[in-house]
Design a protein around this motif. Structure first.
Motif, PDB file in Angstrom:
ATOM      1  N   GLY A   1       0.775  -1.229   0.000  1.00  0.00           N
ATOM      2  CA  GLY A   1       0.000   0.000   0.000  1.00  0.00           C
ATOM      3  C   GLY A   1       0.803   1.274   0.000  1.00  0.00           C
ATOM      4  N   PRO A   2       1.883   1.379   0.795  1.00  0.00           N
ATOM      5  CA  PRO A   2       2.624   2.638   0.835  1.00  0.00           C
ATOM      6  C   PRO A   2       3.176   3.078  -0.512  1.00  0.00           C
ATOM      7  CG  PRO A   2       3.207   1.263   2.705  1.00  0.00           C
ATOM      8  CD  PRO A   2       2.344   0.433   1.814  1.00  0.00           C
ATOM      9  N   GLU A   3       3.252   2.148  -1.492  1.00  0.00           N
ATOM     10  CA  GLU A   3       3.778   2.525  -2.799  1.00  0.00           C
ATOM     11  C   GLU A   3       2.724   3.223  -3.654  1.00  0.00           C
ATOM     12  OE1 GLU A   3       6.787   2.411  -3.706  1.00  0.00           O
ATOM     13  OE2 GLU A   3       7.655   1.210  -2.115  1.00  0.00           O
ATOM     14  N   VAL A   4       1.447   3.186  -3.244  1.00  0.00           N
ATOM     15  CA  VAL A   4       0.376   3.847  -3.990  1.00  0.00           C
ATOM     16  C   VAL A   4       0.232   5.276  -3.482  1.00  0.00           C
ATOM     17  CG1 VAL A   4      -2.071   3.836  -4.536  1.00  0.00           C
ATOM     18  CG2 VAL A   4      -0.823   1.675  -4.398  1.00  0.00           C
ATOM     19  N   ASP A   5       0.314   6.240  -4.377  1.00  0.00           N
ATOM     20  CA  ASP A   5       0.216   7.644  -3.996  1.00  0.00           C
ATOM     21  C   ASP A   5      -1.203   7.937  -3.517  1.00  0.00           C
ATOM     22  OD1 ASP A   5       0.163  10.386  -3.798  1.00  0.00           O
ATOM     23  OD2 ASP A   5       1.252  10.744  -5.667  1.00  0.00           O
ATOM     24  N   PRO A   6      -1.386   8.370  -2.259  1.00  0.00           N
ATOM     25  CA  PRO A   6      -2.738   8.595  -1.734  1.00  0.00           C
ATOM     26  C   PRO A   6      -3.450   9.785  -2.377  1.00  0.00           C
ATOM     27  CG  PRO A   6      -1.113   9.337  -0.147  1.00  0.00           C
ATOM     28  CD  PRO A   6      -0.356   8.627  -1.229  1.00  0.00           C
ATOM     29  N   ASP A   7      -2.706  10.638  -3.063  1.00  0.00           N
ATOM     30  CA  ASP A   7      -3.310  11.823  -3.671  1.00  0.00           C
ATOM     31  C   ASP A   7      -3.425  11.711  -5.182  1.00  0.00           C
ATOM     32  OD1 ASP A   7      -3.626  13.385  -1.236  1.00  0.00           O
ATOM     33  OD2 ASP A   7      -1.444  13.409  -1.196  1.00  0.00           O
ATOM     34  N   ARG A   8      -3.166  10.524  -5.717  1.00  0.00           N
ATOM     35  CA  ARG A   8      -3.322  10.313  -7.159  1.00  0.00           C
ATOM     36  C   ARG A   8      -4.697   9.731  -7.431  1.00  0.00           C
ATOM     37  NH1 ARG A   8       1.139   9.620 -11.043  1.00  0.00           N
ATOM     38  NH2 ARG A   8       0.175   9.313 -13.078  1.00  0.00           N
ATOM     39  N   GLY A   9      -5.344  10.195  -8.488  1.00  0.00           N
ATOM     40  CA  GLY A   9      -6.688   9.743  -8.814  1.00  0.00           C
ATOM     41  C   GLY A   9      -6.747   8.242  -9.052  1.00  0.00           C
ATOM     42  N   PHE A  10      -7.861   7.620  -8.648  1.00  0.00           N
ATOM     43  CA  PHE A  10      -8.006   6.182  -8.804  1.00  0.00           C
ATOM     44  C   PHE A  10      -7.876   5.760 -10.257  1.00  0.00           C
ATOM     45  CE2 PHE A  10     -10.686   6.538  -4.798  1.00  0.00           C
ATOM     46  CZ  PHE A  10      -9.699   5.990  -3.992  1.00  0.00           C
ATOM     47  N   PHE A  11      -8.472   6.514 -11.154  1.00  0.00           N
ATOM     48  CA  PHE A  11      -8.468   6.096 -12.544  1.00  0.00           C
ATOM     49  C   PHE A  11      -7.142   6.418 -13.229  1.00  0.00           C
ATOM     50  CE2 PHE A  11     -12.825   6.635 -11.175  1.00  0.00           C
ATOM     51  CZ  PHE A  11     -13.294   5.353 -11.411  1.00  0.00           C
TER      52      PHE A  11
END
Length: 473
Positions: free
Chosen positions: A365-375
């Motif tokens: 999970g930490p590798e996914v940017d929390p502020d990047r749009g899902f799509f």
């Protein structure tokens, strides 16, 4: 040929394929000349296979030894040649000869190999000697007649309608009037007929320039060609060119006995190395990966998001004295409400990131940017439904179907979920405030505390941290 994401493949508009037998060859192909192109997603491009008057100088002996589909068809045609012509037709080709009979034999064996590589053309095109191979493959001419005509013994006609669309350079509009033996060149009328049939891509069965000659007659036609040497891998590179152009490829057939499907990271790749079905090497064996992405999550609040109307699971109408309302809540919600506001935000964001990671097929999970749009991360509608289901189960909510549209980032979604949970009437009574929450509410100066009071404050903070870390169990 890695294919994101997993079987059955979901292909993107912009495509790139590297072809190689191992790591070094794949890296070299990526550096030098990978096959790239763009296609219409969800709408396969129709393609035709072109059989010209000759075939390229391919390593026939190597193909015969390495490709069973090629060898089986080649042996069958050679046996038919012995019966029809009284002589073998394949030995000369394996020695580099290229007479008309050997050309037909090679084209038929290559057609079997193309099928084994996952290609099913929507139409067949022939010119010169290639008309015989195309007519036979279309079901309009027997193998006996095709070989006899190639040897100049007969000039057969097509006895009936072909089983697949067939276009011959010397053929009249009524193919029943066609006679073998003409070497007419491709003309604009033939290109127009292909376009009328919906064909956009051409592939040369013998890896010569025939498909290119035909595509030159109409800008709407494109020849899928392989770069590099005419080696056995040239056929796979041609399949790659068809795939990047939008043609439908049967990957199950292509990879049978040659490789396997591997799930690549979801688009866009998260600046991490990805290992296909093998343990990653030790860190000391790897060169450092340079990335401009910040290591920590940004602390600034995201842009305001118009949140959907929450639909919370209703509390029981009447709670039994021995069974408080809080016990009806999922364990994660009870844990969240026992923490300080800051720790609640962090725990819920981590949980959302974990579920986003799971539906995207990422690793952590930490590798996914929390502020990047899902799509932007590659999430589609099916993944969005899966994410909603995971969150509903975790939090005891019935979130709206439009959740990921109206809360388009992990951070925005976590903020909305926390607001929903804490806005419920019984949220405040769900659990007693944690020691860290009491400490945060007090505005006393730490310098005024005694040593015993400081130790008590420290132990309270450690207890809260243990609660937070307990979520991984």
């Amino acid at each position: 040929m890695p294919n994101p994401p997993a079987a059955p493949p979901t292909h993107w508009e912009h495509r790139l394929v590297a072809v190689g037998a191992g790591r070094d060859e794949l890296l070299a192909d990526l550096r030098n000349a990978p096959v790239a192109g763009s296609a219409r997603v969800g709408e396969p491009t129709r393609f035709a296979m072109v059989f010209g008057p000759t075939v390229a100088a391919l390593p026939w002996q190597e193909l015969y030894e390495q490709e069973p589909a090629f060898a089986r068809e080649f042996d069958a045609v050679d046996a038919a040649g012995r019966a029809v012509l009284g002589r073998p037709v394949g030995s000369g080709l394996l020695q580099g000869e290229n007479d008309p009979v050997a050309t037909v034999a090679a084209q038929l064996a290559l057609a079997a190999l193309w099928r084994d590589l996952g290609l099913r053309p929507e139409a067949l095109v022939g010119r010169g000697t290639g008309e015989l191979a195309a007519a036979h493959l279309a079901g309009g001419l027997s193998l006996h007649d095709a070989l006899a005509a190639a040897d100049g013994r007969t000039s057969p006609r097509l006895p009936g309608a072909p089983e697949v669309p067939l276009f011959l350079s010397s053929g009249p509009a009524d193919l029943s009037a066609w006679r073998a033996g003409s070497a007419a060149a491709f003309g604009p009328p033939l290109a127009e007929q292909l376009l009328d049939a919906g064909v956009e891509l051409l592939v040369d069965a013998g890896l010569t320039g025939s498909a290119g000659e035909l595509s030159d007659l109409a800008p709407e036609l494109t020849a899928a060609t392989a770069n590099g040497e005419r080696d056995p891998a040239a056929l796979v590179r041609t399949v790659a060119a068809l795939h990047t152009g939008g043609a439908l490829v049967d990957w199950t057939l292509l990879l049978a006995g040659r490789g396997r499907h591997g799930s690549a990271p979801g688009y866009p790749w998260q600046h991490r190395r990805h290992w296909f079905g093998a343990a990653a090497p030790e860190a000391s064996d790897l060169a450092p990966v340079t990335t401009s992405r910040p290591a920590a999550r940004p602390s600034a609040a995201p842009a305001a998001v118009t949140a959907p109307e929450p639909t919370a699971v209703p509390a029981p109408a009447a709670a039994d004295a021995d069974q408080p309302v809080a016990s009806e809540r999922p364990a994660l919600v009870i844990q969240l409400l026992s923490l300080s506001p800051r720790l609640r935000e962090q725990l819920l964001l981590d949980r959302v990131l974990g579920h986003v990671t799971a539906v995207l097929g990422e690793e952590s999970g930490p590798e996914v940017d929390p502020d990047r749009g899902f799509f932007d991360l590659g999430m589609d509608s099916v993944m969005a439904v899966a994410l909603k289901a995971l969150l509903d189960e975790d939090l005891g909510l019935d979130t709206p179907q439009t959740l990921t549209f109206e809360c388009p980032t992990s951070r925005a979604l976590a903020d909305w979920l926390l607001e929903t949970l804490t806005a419920e009437p019984d949220a405040a009574e769900a659990a007693p405030p944690a020691p860290a929450a009491q400490a945060e509410a007090e505005e006393e100066d730490l310098e005024s505390l005694t040593d015993d009071e400081l130790m008590e404050r420290l132990m309270s903070g450690l207890a809260t941290s243990e609660q937070l870390l307990g979520r991984v169990d």
